[in-house]
Scaffold this active site. Sequence first.
Site, PDB file in Angstrom:
ATOM      1  N   ARG A 197       2.301   9.466   5.178  1.00  0.00           N
ATOM      2  CA  ARG A 197       0.893   9.193   4.539  1.00  0.00           C
ATOM      3  C   ARG A 197       0.282   7.871   4.001  1.00  0.00           C
ATOM      4  O   ARG A 197       0.417   7.987   2.615  1.00  0.00           O
ATOM      5  CB  ARG A 197       0.233   9.673   5.851  1.00  0.00           C
ATOM      6  N   TYR A 233      -0.092   1.007  12.806  1.00  0.00           N
ATOM      7  CA  TYR A 233      -1.186   0.989  13.591  1.00  0.00           C
ATOM      8  C   TYR A 233      -2.266   0.519  12.786  1.00  0.00           C
ATOM      9  O   TYR A 233      -2.710   1.568  11.444  1.00  0.00           O
ATOM     10  CB  TYR A 233      -1.318   2.345  14.558  1.00  0.00           C
TER      11      TYR A 233
END
Length: 718
Positions: A197, A233
Amino acid sequence: MNGDTTHAGPRPLNILIAGAGIGGLSAALALRQQGHNIDIFEQSKLSQETGAAIHLASNCNGLLRRMGIFAEDIGGVECTDVMEFLPHNNQMKYHIPAKKLGEKLWAHPWHLVHRAHLHTALREAAIGEKGKGSPARLHLASHVKSVDAANATLTLEDGTVFRGDLLIGADGVHSRTRSIIPGGDLKAFDSGKSAFRFLIPIEALESDPQTAPLVKRSTLVMWIDENRRVIMYPCINNTMLNFVCIHPSEESEADAGEGGWQQTGSKDRMLAIYQHFDSAVRATIEKAEDPKVWKLLDMDKMPSFVHEKLALIGDAAHPFLPHQGQGGGQAIEDAVALAALLPLGTSPEDISQRLGLYNDCRYERAHKIQDFTRTAGKDASELAAEGKKLDMMEYQKYNFGHDAWDFATNKLQTHLSSQDPAARFRTPFGFGHAPGPRRPLGLPSSHKDIQRPRAAKSEESETISVRFKTSRTYLENLLPPGFTFTSPGTLASASISCTTLDGMTWLGGGGYSHCGLYIHGVEYIQRDGGKIYGTYLAVLFENLADPIITGRDELGMPKLFCDIEASVQGDKAMVSLAWRGAQFAQIDIGSLAKPEPPATNGISAPTPAQRAPGPPPPPPEQGQFAYRYVPAVGQPGKTDAEYAVFIPKPEPVAGSPESETLISANATVKFEERDWKALPTLHNVARGLAEVPVYAVDEAKVVRVVGVSDVGSARRIE
């Protein structure tokens, strides 16, 4: 929080929450807004969330908005589109206009928000001075050593003990409270996949000609290969792109322990894992700074989310893989559903039952979405081997199309109704149990915080009645199956009785009138041969819809509407029945006077005379009969229900309602037959009443009474 305080209103619950993540803070906020006292125990010092984004789909975003948290106010970006590209050449595979589709289907938008910003907003709303309810108390650096589910106590590692009415385990995937659930001492395990991440500024990507074409503001973008994928996103007002790069666990050797979320990953290893992806995609992830990596953990199904006075929420109850972005959403659903089941006024004794309702609300749904998520995360080869198909529209429809607050609220109302023997139901059924004379406002007694209406004066009634002799053979035509007269003679006794009610609590202090034909001396023969004696109500006219509906539905009475005018002036009384100006009945009484008191003159009552030869006197009447008749829909002449109803005479009690009586022998009763043009809905009844012969008036009277029965003793005979 060891002492109780005195409250003028309903007593709030004292609730202890282990864990101040998104689920724990959502629970604290929702329960605070319900009026309860909340203590939150967080083992970290700053309660910080990691630098990653989170999906707020319609199902959980609506719950946050209900609590006053609006994602657009904290940098949330509305997801307008979903796109998937082929990983090797970056060709578009499909494009879904998510916003346009969502506006047609979902009540709330789908937002993409930075996890830390959401966490901060929830924390401030839960513990801040502003807002509904008392601020929750947040205890940082508070390591929970043990909990006692039976007594709702929580012990910290420093030995401090906190006592409450309810414990909530919101302490994440490595939960300690979970082991308190019998059979729930489960450990999360490696799902076989890990994830990198990281966040990249959109400006950094747009300034590079190679990566600029990949930037899609307000869009969820995916590149999915056989066993690895990249999801991108936006968040923070479309200034940052959040990346999740999922891959086989053995390729990155991520940590599975409690500190896994903060483990720094190797950029070189990440680039090697995605070396076969399009060069623009690799150029994008190469811009990552300090990527984090951890194993994606799964867990076997818990036997229950609750035990005694303990409830688990979020990852403590059901850890989620990230493939549908529902992990945080389901934690929020858990929190809000639990709060909905615990409105202010819930007693500590109710906790166990309410937690059972919480488990009913959440267990099946959370696990079904877990299964969807596992399927969504499988590699194509795994799906083929298992014979499964990926139907994301089906998943989205189930995930998004749910409101946990409304669902749990309805579950609570249904439960309370089932616990309340006085609750009654009738059409329209979907709105819950109904208000009426036998349940004011339709509210169960446990709703202590809701005030019932109070009439400005006492409930009272005035009844004008005429009892007369008539033909038994004619009245037999009005009796349903199972009824007959007790007397073999051709004379019978009937009454026209009109009552005007006022000060009715269930009608907000107002009133209405009803007028009926009562046939006396009737018996009902039961299937076992037993007999019940009473008066049969052939028809009852009323001038207000509400009592007509409740009387038909709850008592089975033969009620119809008409206009009723009734008055007592001096020694005269009158009753008139009409429908839109077409009168069909008139009752007049004159010479009303108070009855003379019985004269005693000090003389003892005479000895009863011996009964003369002949038929025995009729047995005393035990109450009133009616006949419930419900026609079947679409089947003329057939019934859904058809049976006799009996209302026993109330037992006389001390301090009976005060009354006043006037009597007369001077009365007339006249019914007029009218055609269907004058009485389109009542002409059949008016004709039948007009044919009732009135041989002689036995008695006429006016009775005024303070205190009105709700006729709640009505029962089905067989």
